[in-house]
Motif scaffolding. Structure first.
Motif, PDB file in Angstrom:
ATOM      1  N   UNK A  41       0.838  -1.192   0.000  1.00 32.95           N
ATOM      2  CA  UNK A  41       0.000   0.000   0.000  1.00 32.95           C
ATOM      3  C   UNK A  41       0.874   1.241   0.000  1.00 32.95           C
ATOM      4  N   UNK A  42       0.531   2.182  -0.848  1.00 34.20           N
ATOM      5  CA  UNK A  42       1.315   3.411  -0.970  1.00 34.20           C
ATOM      6  C   UNK A  42       0.875   4.440   0.061  1.00 34.20           C
ATOM      7  N   UNK A  43       1.824   5.210   0.490  1.00 32.83           N
ATOM      8  CA  UNK A  43       1.527   6.324   1.384  1.00 32.83           C
ATOM      9  C   UNK A  43       1.111   7.522   0.545  1.00 32.83           C
ATOM     10  N   UNK A  44       0.356   8.426   1.144  1.00 36.15           N
ATOM     11  CA  UNK A  44      -0.068   9.638   0.440  1.00 36.15           C
ATOM     12  C   UNK A  44       0.512  10.855   1.151  1.00 36.15           C
ATOM     13  N   UNK A  45       0.438  11.990   0.480  1.00 36.65           N
ATOM     14  CA  UNK A  45       0.954  13.234   1.057  1.00 36.65           C
ATOM     15  C   UNK A  45       0.162  13.626   2.299  1.00 36.65           C
ATOM     16  N   UNK A  46      -1.139  13.390   2.286  1.00 35.99           N
ATOM     17  CA  UNK A  46      -1.947  13.761   3.454  1.00 35.99           C
ATOM     18  C   UNK A  46      -1.613  12.874   4.655  1.00 35.99           C
ATOM     19  N   UNK A  47      -1.330  11.594   4.420  1.00 34.28           N
ATOM     20  CA  UNK A  47      -0.919  10.708   5.515  1.00 34.28           C
ATOM     21  C   UNK A  47       0.431  11.149   6.082  1.00 34.28           C
ATOM     22  N   UNK A  48       1.327  11.580   5.207  1.00 30.54           N
ATOM     23  CA  UNK A  48       2.629  12.066   5.642  1.00 30.54           C
ATOM     24  C   UNK A  48       2.483  13.342   6.475  1.00 30.54           C
ATOM     25  N   UNK A  49       1.636  14.269   6.024  1.00 27.70           N
ATOM     26  CA  UNK A  49       1.399  15.503   6.778  1.00 27.70           C
ATOM     27  C   UNK A  49       0.806  15.202   8.146  1.00 27.70           C
ATOM     28  N   UNK A  74       3.874  19.332   0.382  1.00 27.16           N
ATOM     29  CA  UNK A  74       3.488  19.967  -0.882  1.00 27.16           C
ATOM     30  C   UNK A  74       3.588  19.015  -2.068  1.00 27.16           C
ATOM     31  N   UNK A  75       4.512  18.091  -2.000  1.00 31.29           N
ATOM     32  CA  UNK A  75       4.687  17.138  -3.096  1.00 31.29           C
ATOM     33  C   UNK A  75       5.226  15.843  -2.504  1.00 31.29           C
ATOM     34  N   UNK A  76       4.715  14.728  -2.997  1.00 29.51           N
ATOM     35  CA  UNK A  76       5.207  13.437  -2.532  1.00 29.51           C
ATOM     36  C   UNK A  76       5.309  12.500  -3.717  1.00 29.51           C
ATOM     37  N   UNK A  77       6.489  11.983  -3.944  1.00 22.14           N
ATOM     38  CA  UNK A  77       6.730  11.022  -5.023  1.00 22.14           C
ATOM     39  C   UNK A  77       6.917   9.658  -4.363  1.00 22.14           C
ATOM     40  N   UNK A  78       5.867   8.860  -4.370  1.00 19.89           N
ATOM     41  CA  UNK A  78       5.879   7.579  -3.661  1.00 19.89           C
ATOM     42  C   UNK A  78       6.909   6.589  -4.201  1.00 19.89           C
ATOM     43  N   UNK A  79       7.039   6.410  -5.526  1.00 21.00           N
ATOM     44  CA  UNK A  79       7.998   5.401  -5.988  1.00 21.00           C
ATOM     45  C   UNK A  79       9.448   5.740  -5.666  1.00 21.00           C
ATOM     46  N   UNK A  80       9.782   7.020  -5.658  1.00 17.19           N
ATOM     47  CA  UNK A  80      11.159   7.407  -5.346  1.00 17.19           C
ATOM     48  C   UNK A  80      11.362   7.595  -3.849  1.00 17.19           C
ATOM     49  N   UNK A  81      10.289   7.874  -3.123  1.00 18.18           N
ATOM     50  CA  UNK A  81      10.386   8.047  -1.685  1.00 18.18           C
ATOM     51  C   UNK A  81      10.895   9.412  -1.257  1.00 18.18           C
ATOM     52  N   UNK A  82      10.507  10.475  -1.975  1.00 17.57           N
ATOM     53  CA  UNK A  82      10.893  11.831  -1.625  1.00 17.57           C
ATOM     54  C   UNK A  82       9.644  12.671  -1.407  1.00 17.57           C
ATOM     55  N   UNK A  83       9.736  13.614  -0.460  1.00 17.51           N
ATOM     56  CA  UNK A  83       8.620  14.510  -0.176  1.00 17.51           C
ATOM     57  C   UNK A  83       9.136  15.918   0.065  1.00 17.51           C
TER      58      UNK A  83
END
Length: 180
Positions: A41-49, A74-83
């Motif tokens: 399951x992928x994480x989302x930007x809102x879950x990270x916030x 503001x931005x989350x790239x799930x496959x690369x793992x950067x936010x």
């Protein structure tokens, strides 16, 4: 001729004083998000916030949590793992501490590390694009060992789960960052 000289004297000087530097009230943190468990399951930007706010609240209490109402991924790239996370400038150091204190997001083990802090959104995006392009280069198709100067034989392939889909999502993320 006298009128022409009067006009020249009334003009503004040829040089102008330097403009005041615009000081941003925000800092932008570039985070590396490493998922430690085997999770599809992928994480989302809102879950990270939400996880960052919860960590901030646990470290600095309700008063501290009220100070960082502007904290947002503001931005989350799930496959690369950067936010990219925007935080108020006054609380940037505390937000870094809160990011490193996050251990779980939705009961899934993660590790967050701050790899860059920028004063403007433009420089933060540039840093993120640079990191994504480096990540994309590691997902490049395999090159023969002879091209690498090792030996003739099988191709060298970096480990990847689904390299084509991951590369496509990273390219989409880079395109989105460069357009905005």
């Amino acid at each position: 001729s006298r009128a022409a000289f009067a006009f020249i004297d009334e003009q503004a000087p040829l040089w102008a004083p330097p403009r005041a530097m615009v000081v941003s009230a925000e800092r932008h943190l570039l985070l590396r998000v490493e998922r430690l468990g085997e999770d599809v399951e992928r994480l989302t930007a809102s879950q990270l916030s939400a996880a960052l706010r919860a960590s901030y609240g646990a470290l600095f209490g309700d008063a501290g949590l009220g100070c960082v109402s502007g904290l947002a991924a503001r931005h989350y790239c799930a496959p690369a793992g950067f936010a990219l996370v925007r935080v108020p400038r006054r609380h940037a150091a505390q937000a870094r501490a809160a990011a490193t204190a996050v251990q779980f997001i939705r009961k899934r083990p993660v590790r967050l590390s701050v790899i860059h802090m920028a004063g403007s959104q433009r420089t933060a995006r540039r840093a993120l694009v640079r990191r994504l392009e480096q990540q994309l280069a590691t997902l490049a198709p395999p090159r023969p060992r002879a091209a690498l100067g090792l030996c003739e034989g099988a191709a060298v392939r970096p480990p990847a789960v689904d390299a084509a889909a991951t590369a496509a999502e990273i390219r989409r993320s880079i395109r989105e960052l460069k357009e905005n």
